[in-house]
Enzyme design. Structure first.
Site, PDB file in Angstrom:
ATOM      1  N   ASN A   1       7.498  -1.732   2.864  1.00 47.88           N
ATOM      2  CA  ASN A   1       6.874  -3.004   2.477  1.00 47.88           C
ATOM      3  C   ASN A   1       7.888  -4.145   2.402  1.00 47.88           C
ATOM      4  OD1 ASN A   1       4.053  -2.839   2.210  1.00 47.88           O
ATOM      5  ND2 ASN A   1       4.226  -1.688   0.296  1.00 47.88           N
TER       6      ASN A   1
ATOM      7  N   CYS B   1       2.245   6.778  -0.851  1.00 43.54           N
ATOM      8  CA  CYS B   1       2.580   6.290   0.495  1.00 43.54           C
ATOM      9  C   CYS B   1       4.014   5.803   0.589  1.00 43.54           C
ATOM     10  CB  CYS B   1       1.626   5.170   0.919  1.00 43.54           C
ATOM     11  SG  CYS B   1       0.019   5.773   1.489  1.00 43.54           S
ATOM     12  N   PHE B   2       4.752   5.843  -0.506  1.00 43.75           N
ATOM     13  CA  PHE B   2       6.187   5.554  -0.534  1.00 43.75           C
ATOM     14  C   PHE B   2       6.500   4.137  -0.036  1.00 43.75           C
ATOM     15  CE2 PHE B   2       5.364   9.887   1.319  1.00 43.75           C
ATOM     16  CZ  PHE B   2       5.153  10.488   0.093  1.00 43.75           C
ATOM     17  N   CYS B   3       5.605   3.200  -0.358  1.00 46.11           N
ATOM     18  CA  CYS B   3       5.770   1.791   0.033  1.00 46.11           C
ATOM     19  C   CYS B   3       5.871   1.630   1.543  1.00 46.11           C
ATOM     20  CB  CYS B   3       6.986   1.163  -0.642  1.00 46.11           C
ATOM     21  SG  CYS B   3       6.890   1.126  -2.437  1.00 46.11           S
ATOM     22  N   ASN B   4       5.250   2.540   2.294  1.00 46.07           N
ATOM     23  CA  ASN B   4       5.294   2.500   3.757  1.00 46.07           C
ATOM     24  C   ASN B   4       3.862   2.617   4.279  1.00 46.07           C
ATOM     25  OD1 ASN B   4       5.830   2.887   6.539  1.00 46.07           O
ATOM     26  ND2 ASN B   4       7.768   3.896   6.071  1.00 46.07           N
TER      27      ASN B   4
END
Length: 700
Positions: free
Chosen positions: A137, A429-432
């Site tokens: 992100n 989502c691990f900022c992805n």
């Protein structure tokens, strides 16, 4: 030695454990990570761990040296300047970047470095920001700067051209699949600019923090030198392309040689490399690219001179001084040399081989897990068809777990059970978001539907409309061990794999009325006997047992529907206020009254369950564990009673969501209903404890 470990070492012994290093992995763990005793840490992609010897060196350095503000002219200031200069060179050396070609600009982290590029990049109406779908992100945020300047932005997937290979140096081997072009201020698109005069920016990660895919670093030259063919037919095929690499995750276990792959910008965070310090990163910028950045703001340290009452400033000419606003975090900068010393002693290639051996082993073991009916337990998110852009795989495994019938275990369920087993990992989502959607097969419609259902980052909505909304991720660091991997595999096997002769799994279903025929001592489905039911009306206060009890959408009716809050807004629990265990509760369903008693209060308190206005109290919003609640407060008489009971001023709040009942015909078994609501719970509506678990707890 454990036979399983012997098998592992037969296959991976040449790469595992630094056999030719100054210390073996067992020696490293015994001397530098004693605090990990009994704990399995598998979130190195989020933050790796600092070495205890590394920190001892940092403390000794700070305890024996005096470092002053580098903007002063004292001896201590000169000492700081020397340390900062050495630190810049260490960073450049780590990436094999010549100071003639690159500068190291210290920032507060990789995100701040990305923000700096986005703010200062020379955007124009004919520029574009192109990025791979697999991006954090913090990289996607650059899109806002591009769009606000009238530039275009679009995501791409990099695909294989079947006739050629990147490894042979043939640039014709890569083709791009372009997603929709995003643009604001459409009218400005038609303004004329000199042909080829626009600057474009392409961003990709050296390693995807969702899947572990390592992108080929040849993309730097491919985009810079062959953009017209790669983007053939696109209005952005011409222009001057600059390349940004997000190396925050990848550089800890993969060598990024900028002499071979001359990216214009590289961003890093030091805690991803060696755990400490946090809050410090760097932008490594090519000199010619840095000179194109247009900085607006000036501050102390970035100007040579300024006049307060007229529009005059003279900016500093050195690139580092121009972009490092204010006083740098010089004590943190002084500490990174101790982290680099540790990394350099092991070498990045050795760390890569070590972590790859563990990743390969765990991936192999997870894929081998089967339920008793032969169904696969684990679905791994890794595309082995992506060969051209792939430069191998990093030490990351993302996956979800299935039940024997093919339905999904929620990733938050996995995370919570892992935590109880002293295993630390990450889910979501691990900022992805791009990689998450790509690997999970989520369409725009799915994503919008999830958002409309209330799903946001870090919440508990892990399975929405029958599909996972994220994944489980385990990741290894240079100090990870075979034992870490083995314990996690054993945890998955014992907690989620259905084996022959194993007692089945049983699920409670909602019923908005009591069911006395299925109370304690009654045999339920599959031979499971429910021995007791306990309700805790007020969070952290004593509960009471019942022979039978009605269920609602929030779980057991009235369970954890009230809580105590201090006058400063803190939620009171027994951890903070042990006296709460002395407050006893009971509910008479026929009278509709909650009875509360305390040895500190003479009178027994009675609270009407049917009173929606809470005796004239007011409503308020507040958050617990990231969840938003609407509550109703009570009058002074009630609050004075509880203040006396716990020995400090407080007020009683009732969750005003408890009147909602689950009524969704589509929800069967373990299907999660996103419309259901929770009272003041930490984890979930129900806590089901087996007698065997209680015995294990008592024996420990």
């Amino acid at each position: 030695m454990d036979p399983d470990k012997e098998e592992f070492l037969k296959e991976f012994g040449a790469d595992y454990g630094y056999p030719n290093g100054p210390k073996t992995i067992d020696e490293i763990r015994a001397t530098e990570f004693k605090r990990l005793n009994g704990l399995v840490y598998l979130d190195h992609a989020g933050a790796t761990l600092y070495s205890e010897l590394q920190m001892e060196a940092v403390f000794k350095d700070l305890a024996t040296n005096v470092y002053g503000n580098p903007h002063s002219q004292s001896d201590s200031s000169f000492a700081t300047c020397d340390i900062v200069r050495e630190a810049r060179q260490q960073v450049l050396d780590y990436f094999n970047a010549s100071p003639k070609d690159y500068k190291c600009i210290f920032t507060s982290g990789a995100t701040a470095a990305l923000k700096l590029v986005g703010e200062a990049f020379p955007w124009s109406h004919q520029s574009c920001f192109m990025y791979t779908m697999e991006n954090h992100n913090s990289v996607l945020g650059i899109r806002e700067y591009a769009l606000s300047h009238g530039s275009a932005a679009f995501a791409i997937d990099i695909e294989e051209s079947m006739d050629h290979e990147v490894s042979r140096g043939n640039l014709m081997s890569v083709k791009v699949s372009q997603h929709q072009i995003q643009r604001r201020n459409e009218a400005r698109f038609f303004e004329k600019e000199p042909t080829g005069g626009a600057y474009n920016l392409f961003a990709f990660p050296s390693e995807c923090n969702f899947s572990g895919l390592r992108f080929s670093l040849d993309l730097v030259k491919i985009i810079k030198e062959d953009s017209e063919r790669i983007l053939e037919g696109s209005p952005f095929c011409s222009g001057r392309w600059m390349v940004l690499i997000d190396a925050a995750k990848g550089c800890a276990t993969q060598t990024l040689d900028l002499s071979k792959h001359p990216a214009d910008f590289v961003v890093i965070s030091f805690y991803k490399l060696f755990g400490y310090p946090t809050g410090l990163g760097a932008l490594i910028a090519r000199n010619d690219a840095a000179k194109l950045l247009k900085k607006t703001y000036f501050s102390g340290g970035t100007v040579a001179a300024s006049i307060a009452d007229t529009d005059f400033i003279k900016r500093r000419e050195e690139i580092e001084e121009l972009f490092e606003d204010g006083t740098t975090s010089f004590l943190s900068i002084a500490s990174i040399r101790h982290g680099f010393k540790m990394l350099n002693s092991l070498t990045t290639p050795s760390i890569s081989r070590h972590t790859t051996s563990l990743t390969t082993y765990m991936r192999k073991m997870l894929l081998a897990l089967k339920h008793e009916n032969g169904a696969n337990v684990c679905t791994l998110y890794r595309s082995d068809n992506v060969k051209v852009v792939c430069h191998g795989w990093g030490p990351i495994i993302s996956f979800n777990l299935r039940r024997p019938d093919g339905s999904w275990f929620g990733y938050r369920e996995v995370e919570k059970l892992a935590s109880l087993s002293q295993i630390q990992l990450r889910t979501g989502c691990f900022c992805n978001p791009g990689a998450c959607a790509k690997y999970l097969g989520l369409s725009h419609s799915d994503l919008l539907s999830n958002i409309e259902a209330g799903h946001v980052c870090w919440d508990d909505y892990d399975v929405v409309n029958g599909k996972p909304a994220g994944a489980v991720r385990v990741s290894f660091g240079y100090m990870s061990t075979y034992e870490d991997a083995k314990k996690f595999i054993d945890f998955v096997r014992t907690s989620f794999v259905s084996l022959p002769n194993q007692i089945g799994r049983y699920h409670l279903r909602e019923r908005p009325s009591s069911f006395p025929d299925e109370g304690p001592g009654k045999l339920l489905a599959g031979g499971v006997c429910l021995k007791s039911i306990t309700i805790y009306p007020i969070k952290s206060c004593a509960g009471f047992s019942a022979a039978s009890w009605p269920l609602s959408s929030t779980g057991l009716q009235y369970d954890r529907e009230w809580l105590l809050k201090s006058l400063t807004g803190d939620i009171l629990t027994q951890k903070k206020v042990p006296e709460m265990c002395l407050i006893s509760t009971s509910i008479d369903l026929h009278q509709g009254i909650l009875f509360v008693e305390s040895p500190r209060c003479k009178e027994r308190l009675q609270i009407n369950l049917k009173s929606n206005i809470c005796n004239g109290g007011t409503g308020e919003d507040f958050h617990i564990h990231g969840q938003r609640y609407e509550g109703r407060s009570y009058n002074n008489e009630v609050n004075i009673w509880f203040s006396q009971a716990v020995g400090r001023p407080c007020c009683l709040l009732r969750c005003s969501m408890s009147n909602y009942y689950l009524n969704n015909s589509r929800c069967v078994g373990m299907c999660r209903d996103v419309q259901s609501r929770l009272n003041f719970v930490n984890e979930a509506q129900f806590l089901l404890i087996s007698k065997e678990s209680v015995s294990d707890l008592n024996d420990s």
